[in-house]
Design an enzyme around this catalytic site. Sequence first.
Site, PDB file in Angstrom:
ATOM      1  CB  CYS A   1      -1.689  -7.002  -8.779  1.00 41.15           C
ATOM      2  SG  CYS A   1      -0.030  -7.517  -8.330  1.00 41.15           S
TER       3      CYS A   1
ATOM      4  CG  HIS B   1      -1.289  -4.861  -2.996  1.00 39.94           C
ATOM      5  ND1 HIS B   1      -2.411  -5.189  -3.730  1.00 39.94           N
ATOM      6  CD2 HIS B   1      -0.222  -5.098  -3.819  1.00 39.94           C
ATOM      7  CE1 HIS B   1      -2.052  -5.612  -4.935  1.00 39.94           C
ATOM      8  NE2 HIS B   1      -0.742  -5.569  -5.022  1.00 39.94           N
ATOM      9  CD  GLU B   2       2.912  -3.010  -2.914  1.00 44.44           C
ATOM     10  OE1 GLU B   2       1.945  -2.409  -3.404  1.00 44.44           O
ATOM     11  OE2 GLU B   2       3.489  -3.963  -3.493  1.00 44.44           O
TER      12      GLU B   2
ATOM     13  CG  HIS C   1       3.168  -8.535  -3.995  1.00 47.19           C
ATOM     14  ND1 HIS C   1       2.754  -9.480  -4.908  1.00 47.19           N
ATOM     15  CD2 HIS C   1       2.545  -7.384  -4.350  1.00 47.19           C
ATOM     16  CE1 HIS C   1       1.933  -8.923  -5.785  1.00 47.19           C
ATOM     17  NE2 HIS C   1       1.787  -7.656  -5.469  1.00 47.19           N
TER      18      HIS C   1
HETATM   19  C1  NB4 Z   1      -0.793  -1.737  -5.802  1.00 45.20           C
HETATM   20  C2  NB4 Z   1      -2.090  -1.090  -5.257  1.00 45.20           C
HETATM   21  C3  NB4 Z   1      -3.342  -1.857  -5.641  1.00 45.20           C
HETATM   22  C4  NB4 Z   1      -4.323  -1.606  -4.448  1.00 45.20           C
HETATM   23  C5  NB4 Z   1      -5.157   2.051  -5.850  1.00 45.20           C
HETATM   24  C6  NB4 Z   1      -4.246   2.479  -6.957  1.00 45.20           C
HETATM   25  C7  NB4 Z   1      -2.771   1.897  -8.674  1.00 45.20           C
HETATM   26  C8  NB4 Z   1      -0.949  -0.404  -7.893  1.00 45.20           C
HETATM   27  C9  NB4 Z   1      -0.729  -1.809  -7.308  1.00 45.20           C
HETATM   28  C10 NB4 Z   1      -3.535  -1.134  -3.290  1.00 45.20           C
HETATM   29  C11 NB4 Z   1      -2.073  -1.077  -3.730  1.00 45.20           C
HETATM   30  C12 NB4 Z   1       0.674  -2.194  -7.778  1.00 45.20           C
HETATM   31  C13 NB4 Z   1       2.073  -3.479  -6.252  1.00 45.20           C
HETATM   32  C14 NB4 Z   1      -2.634   3.260  -8.991  1.00 45.20           C
HETATM   33  C15 NB4 Z   1      -3.350   4.195  -8.237  1.00 45.20           C
HETATM   34  C16 NB4 Z   1      -3.950   6.490  -7.620  1.00 45.20           C
HETATM   35  C17 NB4 Z   1      -3.128   7.750  -7.428  1.00 45.20           C
HETATM   36  C18 NB4 Z   1      -1.955   9.535  -8.517  1.00 45.20           C
HETATM   37  C19 NB4 Z   1      -1.538  10.109  -9.830  1.00 45.20           C
HETATM   38  C20 NB4 Z   1      -1.509   7.894 -10.759  1.00 45.20           C
HETATM   39  C21 NB4 Z   1      -1.956   7.303  -9.432  1.00 45.20           C
HETATM   40  C22 NB4 Z   1      -2.823   6.113  -9.699  1.00 45.20           C
HETATM   41  F1  NB4 Z   1      -1.793   3.634  -9.993  1.00 45.20           F
HETATM   42  N1  NB4 Z   1      -3.564   1.502  -7.642  1.00 45.20           N
HETATM   43  N2  NB4 Z   1      -2.096   0.956  -9.431  1.00 45.20           N
HETATM   44  N3  NB4 Z   1      -1.875  -0.315  -8.883  1.00 45.20           N
HETATM   45  N4  NB4 Z   1       1.066  -3.474  -7.213  1.00 45.20           N
HETATM   46  N5  NB4 Z   1      -4.136   3.818  -7.220  1.00 45.20           N
HETATM   47  N6  NB4 Z   1      -3.249   5.555  -8.474  1.00 45.20           N
HETATM   48  N7  NB4 Z   1      -2.758   8.295  -8.722  1.00 45.20           N
HETATM   49  O1  NB4 Z   1      -0.274   0.529  -7.501  1.00 45.20           O
HETATM   50  O2  NB4 Z   1       0.806  -4.562  -7.919  1.00 45.20           O
HETATM   51  O3  NB4 Z   1       2.221  -4.734  -5.727  1.00 45.20           O
HETATM   52  O4  NB4 Z   1      -0.772   9.117 -10.543  1.00 45.20           O
HETATM   53 NI    NI Z   2       0.696  -6.109  -6.502  1.00 44.37          NI
END
Ligand code: NB4
Ligand code: NI
Length: 188
Positions: free
Chosen positions: A110, A153-154, A157
């Site tokens: 997160c 997840h969102e 929040h």
């Molecule tokens: C939200 C996610 C955590 C688990 C799984 C993942 C990333 C987040 C948190 C489910 C939702 C943010 C919001 C990523 C990511 C995969 C695809 C494509 C190319 C990079 C990108 C990276 F960045 N979690 N980060 N965490 N949160 N996959 N990806 N990739 O998004 O706290 O509440 O660019």
């Molecule tokens: Ni989060």
Amino acid sequence: MILMKDIVREGHPALRTKAEEVKFPLTDEERKLAKDMLQFLKNSQDPEIAEKYGLRSGIGLAGNQINFLKRIFAIHIEQENGEALSFIAVNPKIVSHSAEKTYLPQGEGCLSVDRSVPGYVPRYARITVKFYTLDGEEKKMRLQGLPAICFQHELDHLNGVMFYDHINKEDPFAPIPDAFPLEAESEA
Ligand code: NB4
Ligand code: NI
């Protein structure tokens, strides 16, 4: 533009607060913040911009995380077919879900949590959701896989819930009944 300094971290009360329903029409400030949230995700996934501004990459961001306590979140996920699932959800709801569950085998992280919290986070495998666009248009979608996990997840929040609230404290990697790990795209 939204920078990492604008994202609140553990201990900030906004992360444990239930966000408010949004009344239509949205104010200009609400519209701008919502669009900035989606733009943050796009920026965070652009290697140059992310490097330049020191952004952690994200596929989702909720209002609470920028101390904006309205029921709004943004999701931006580049799909295998090159298309991006990209939207802002206002007053989102899960209207139905599968009995079957899923989870990310690597666990969840997160942007508001500056530490790794290992363990499986059980999520519904398939969900039907309803939300409104910034202009008040109703949208209904069926989601599965990473989009379904991200949406949950969102939505958590917006209800002051953190991903690790779902992890089995006694045994974080205990098998989850009727749940299947989300396969990484390439293996699928
Ligand atoms: C939200 C996610 C955590 C688990 C799984 C993942 C990333 C987040 C948190 C489910 C939702 C943010 C919001 C990523 C990511 C995969 C695809 C494509 C190319 C990079 C990108 C990276 F960045 N979690 N980060 N965490 N949160 N996959 N990806 N990739 O998004 O706290 O509440 O660019
Ligand atoms: Ni989060």
